[in-house]
Design a protein around this motif. Structure first.
Motif, PDB file in Angstrom:
ATOM      1  N   ALA A 253       0.834  -1.205   0.000  1.00 50.18           N
ATOM      2  CA  ALA A 253       0.000   0.000   0.000  1.00 50.18           C
ATOM      3  C   ALA A 253       0.869   1.256   0.000  1.00 50.18           C
ATOM      4  O   ALA A 253       0.558   2.238  -0.702  1.00 50.18           O
ATOM      5  N   GLU A 254       1.963   1.232   0.749  1.00 54.95           N
ATOM      6  CA  GLU A 254       2.847   2.394   0.790  1.00 54.95           C
ATOM      7  C   GLU A 254       3.583   2.577  -0.547  1.00 54.95           C
ATOM      8  O   GLU A 254       3.781   3.691  -1.020  1.00 54.95           O
ATOM      9  N   GLN A 255       3.980   1.461  -1.152  1.00 54.01           N
ATOM     10  CA  GLN A 255       4.617   1.543  -2.474  1.00 54.01           C
ATOM     11  C   GLN A 255       3.670   2.173  -3.491  1.00 54.01           C
ATOM     12  O   GLN A 255       4.084   3.018  -4.297  1.00 54.01           O
ATOM     13  N   ARG A 256       2.407   1.767  -3.457  1.00 55.30           N
ATOM     14  CA  ARG A 256       1.445   2.319  -4.414  1.00 55.30           C
ATOM     15  C   ARG A 256       1.212   3.799  -4.158  1.00 55.30           C
ATOM     16  O   ARG A 256       1.065   4.591  -5.104  1.00 55.30           O
ATOM     17  N   ARG A 257       1.174   4.198  -2.893  1.00 54.24           N
ATOM     18  CA  ARG A 257       0.962   5.619  -2.577  1.00 54.24           C
ATOM     19  C   ARG A 257       2.108   6.460  -3.118  1.00 54.24           C
ATOM     20  O   ARG A 257       1.893   7.514  -3.731  1.00 54.24           O
ATOM     21  N   ILE A 258       3.346   5.983  -2.945  1.00 49.72           N
ATOM     22  CA  ILE A 258       4.515   6.713  -3.443  1.00 49.72           C
ATOM     23  C   ILE A 258       4.501   6.751  -4.972  1.00 49.72           C
ATOM     24  O   ILE A 258       4.832   7.773  -5.585  1.00 49.72           O
ATOM     25  N   ALA A 259       4.103   5.623  -5.579  1.00 48.47           N
ATOM     26  CA  ALA A 259       4.057   5.583  -7.043  1.00 48.47           C
ATOM     27  C   ALA A 259       3.034   6.566  -7.587  1.00 48.47           C
ATOM     28  O   ALA A 259       3.292   7.271  -8.576  1.00 48.47           O
ATOM     29  N   LEU A 260       1.856   6.653  -6.954  1.00 44.60           N
ATOM     30  CA  LEU A 260       0.828   7.590  -7.407  1.00 44.60           C
ATOM     31  C   LEU A 260       1.273   9.030  -7.212  1.00 44.60           C
ATOM     32  O   LEU A 260       1.020   9.893  -8.064  1.00 44.60           O
ATOM     33  N   LEU A 261       1.941   9.295  -6.090  1.00 47.27           N
ATOM     34  CA  LEU A 261       2.484  10.634  -5.879  1.00 47.27           C
ATOM     35  C   LEU A 261       3.522  10.980  -6.944  1.00 47.27           C
ATOM     36  O   LEU A 261       3.564  12.100  -7.463  1.00 47.27           O
ATOM     37  N   GLY A 262       4.347   9.988  -7.289  1.00 45.48           N
ATOM     38  CA  GLY A 262       5.348  10.203  -8.329  1.00 45.48           C
ATOM     39  C   GLY A 262       4.715  10.492  -9.674  1.00 45.48           C
ATOM     40  O   GLY A 262       5.148  11.386 -10.416  1.00 45.48           O
ATOM     41  N   GLY A 263       3.667   9.732 -10.019  1.00 44.53           N
ATOM     42  CA  GLY A 263       2.982   9.979 -11.281  1.00 44.53           C
ATOM     43  C   GLY A 263       2.378  11.372 -11.340  1.00 44.53           C
ATOM     44  O   GLY A 263       2.410  12.032 -12.388  1.00 44.53           O
ATOM     45  N   ALA A 264       1.836  11.827 -10.205  1.00 47.41           N
ATOM     46  CA  ALA A 264       1.261  13.173 -10.163  1.00 47.41           C
ATOM     47  C   ALA A 264       2.331  14.232 -10.394  1.00 47.41           C
ATOM     48  O   ALA A 264       2.104  15.227 -11.096  1.00 47.41           O
ATOM     49  N   VAL A 265       3.524  14.027  -9.814  1.00 46.03           N
ATOM     50  CA  VAL A 265       4.627  14.979 -10.019  1.00 46.03           C
ATOM     51  C   VAL A 265       5.056  14.982 -11.482  1.00 46.03           C
ATOM     52  O   VAL A 265       5.273  16.043 -12.079  1.00 46.03           O
ATOM     53  N   VAL A 266       5.167  13.790 -12.080  1.00 43.97           N
ATOM     54  CA  VAL A 266       5.595  13.690 -13.481  1.00 43.97           C
ATOM     55  C   VAL A 266       4.607  14.412 -14.393  1.00 43.97           C
ATOM     56  O   VAL A 266       5.003  15.107 -15.332  1.00 43.97           O
ATOM     57  N   ARG A 267       3.316  14.270 -14.115  1.00 48.18           N
ATOM     58  CA  ARG A 267       2.317  14.941 -14.950  1.00 48.18           C
ATOM     59  C   ARG A 267       2.449  16.459 -14.865  1.00 48.18           C
ATOM     60  O   ARG A 267       2.180  17.166 -15.838  1.00 48.18           O
ATOM     61  N   GLN A 268       2.874  16.974 -13.713  1.00 48.10           N
ATOM     62  CA  GLN A 268       3.028  18.414 -13.568  1.00 48.10           C
ATOM     63  C   GLN A 268       4.236  18.947 -14.330  1.00 48.10           C
ATOM     64  O   GLN A 268       4.307  20.144 -14.632  1.00 48.10           O
ATOM     65  N   THR A 269       5.195  18.080 -14.648  1.00 49.26           N
ATOM     66  CA  THR A 269       6.405  18.531 -15.342  1.00 49.26           C
ATOM     67  C   THR A 269       6.201  18.680 -16.837  1.00 49.26           C
ATOM     68  O   THR A 269       7.064  19.239 -17.520  1.00 49.26           O
ATOM     69  N   GLY A 270       5.094  18.168 -17.383  1.00 55.90           N
ATOM     70  CA  GLY A 270       4.870  18.245 -18.815  1.00 55.90           C
ATOM     71  C   GLY A 270       5.499  17.120 -19.603  1.00 55.90           C
ATOM     72  O   GLY A 270       5.480  17.136 -20.835  1.00 55.90           O
TER      73      GLY A 270
END
Length: 409
Positions: free
Chosen positions: A310-327
């Motif tokens: 569950a913690e791995q998935r939370r970090i992965a989703l947070l990472g995806g959100a950051v990547v989307r903000q970078t364009g």
């Protein structure tokens, strides 16, 4: 290395036979040969010696193909044959490659072998029949279609040679390499073939004055491709710099993202991923830990593989959100988000990053036997956590390249 030796030996035999024929018969139409030789030499001088590209000297290639498929010159039938074509192309290519050979900037031997064999193939298919006047009565459209058909066959021959040479040099699977070469024919390869055909047709009508006129668009296209590649390189450097944010902030060990990216690329090539898929894989591997920047308390030594799912998935989703903000490309964000999903539901790139990341984390501080123990742990976890084909590919890459952990570059 058998294919490499075979290709080099075939090229050497072709050159030897061509030189022997030229020494025996002499050179025909010296003015025409000199003009095309100068064009090819200029094309080699403008060769791209930066990052590896599929067609580094488009002008030299187009000039070589045009000379190989040249029939009349301003309405007068030329008399040069296939051995002369090979000799002129080789001499001009060597002359234009002198600065690059001096600086050691290009794999000249492989390049010359490909050039000799592909040009020789085109010339052997066309020149004997042309010199006998077989095509003298062909109408304009039929003659143009003939040149296009020969150029297509020559391009396919060059793609096979390029894939075989790359396979021999790198040991990457031949099929994906050939697929990428064939896909490349739709880009700069088609422009090179079209320019070669147009120059041969134009010289047949208006003479050698057509050469500087029709080579200019290809030079401009080459400049555009260089600028595009420069933008791509800057884009990658920006992503790599962004990926280092987790290292600078102390969330991950130094070089972790670059090691994972380098090894993931090697595994991706071994598994036969295409060029665009490898690009997405590299970017996602560089940014796979960026979600840790959102954590209040850093994970010890950045080892996310040992965290609860569950913690791995939370970090992965947070990472995806950051990547989307970078364009960055949305496909990269998807891979980052899904690297903690169940193995069977992940896209291939996410499976690769997950296994390589776990390997790096388990092996980097485990001593001399760490890599072997890390691989064994991954194999034991292939029932659910890691894809068996990815783990076996990782083992092949490490064994083939004599690696334990790739050096961060």
């Amino acid at each position: 290395m058998t294919a490499l030796r075979l290709i080099h030996a075939s090229a050497a035999l072709t050159v030897t036979a061509s030189l022997a024929v030229i020494l025996w018969t002499g050179i025909a139409d010296r003015g025409v040969g000199l003009a095309f030789g100068m064009l090819i030499a200029v094309g080699e001088l403008t060769r791209w010696s930066g990052a590896q590209v599929r067609q580094a000297a488009p002008l030299g290639t187009a000039g070589s193909l045009s000379y190989a498929l040249l029939g009349p010159d301003a309405g007068h039938q030329t008399l040069h044959d296939a051995p002369q074509v090979v000799t002129v192309v080789l001499a001009a290519s060597l002359l234009g490659s002198v600065p690059h050979i001096w600086c050691g900037r290009t794999p000249t031997l492989d390049h010359l072998a490909r050039r000799v064999l592909t040009v020789g193939f085109a010339a052997v298919c066309f020149q004997p029949l042309s010199n006998k006047g077989v095509f003298a009565t062909w109408s304009g459209p039929a003659y143009a279609l003939l040149l296009v058909a020969l150029l297509v066959l020559t391009a396919l021959c060059d793609a096979v040679l390029a894939a075989a040479l790359a396979h021999s040099r790198t040991r990457w699977p031949f099929g994906p390499l050939l697929r990428d070469e064939l896909r490349g024919l739709l880009g700069i390869g088609s422009a090179v073939c079209a320019t070669g055909a147009v120059m041969a047709l134009a010289v047949a009508v208006v003479g050698l004055w057509a050469l500087p006129v029709f080579c200019l668009p290809l030079l401009l296209a080459q400049l555009s491709v260089r600028r595009y590649a420069a933008v791509r390189a800057t884009y990658r450097q920006t992503i790599a710099s962004l990926a280092r944010a987790t290292e600078i902030a102390g969330y991950t060990p130094a070089g972790h993202a670059r090691r994972v990216a380098a090894l993931s690329l090697a595994v991706g090539r071994d598994l036969g991923l295409s060029g665009p898929e490898l690009t997405v894989l590299e970017y996602a591997a560089l940014m796979h830990d960026i979600g840790q920047l959102s954590l209040v308390d850093p994970v010890p030594v950045g080892a996310t593989a040992t965290l609860p799912t569950a913690e791995q998935r939370r970090i992965a989703l947070l990472g995806g959100a950051v990547v989307r903000q970078t364009g960055v490309d949305a496909a990269v964000a998807v891979v980052v988000e899904r690297q903690a999903d169940p193995c069977r539901e992940q896209p291939p790139a996410a499976r690769i990053i997950r296994a390589v990341n776990a390997y790096d984390e388990k092996a980097r501080d485990a001593g001399p036997d760490g890599p072997l123990r890390a691989l064994e742990e991954l194999r034991l976890a292939t029932a659910g956590d890691y894809a068996p084909e990815v783990v076996e590919s990782l083992a092949r890459v490490l064994s083939r390249d004599c690696l334990t952990l790739p050096v961060a570059g």
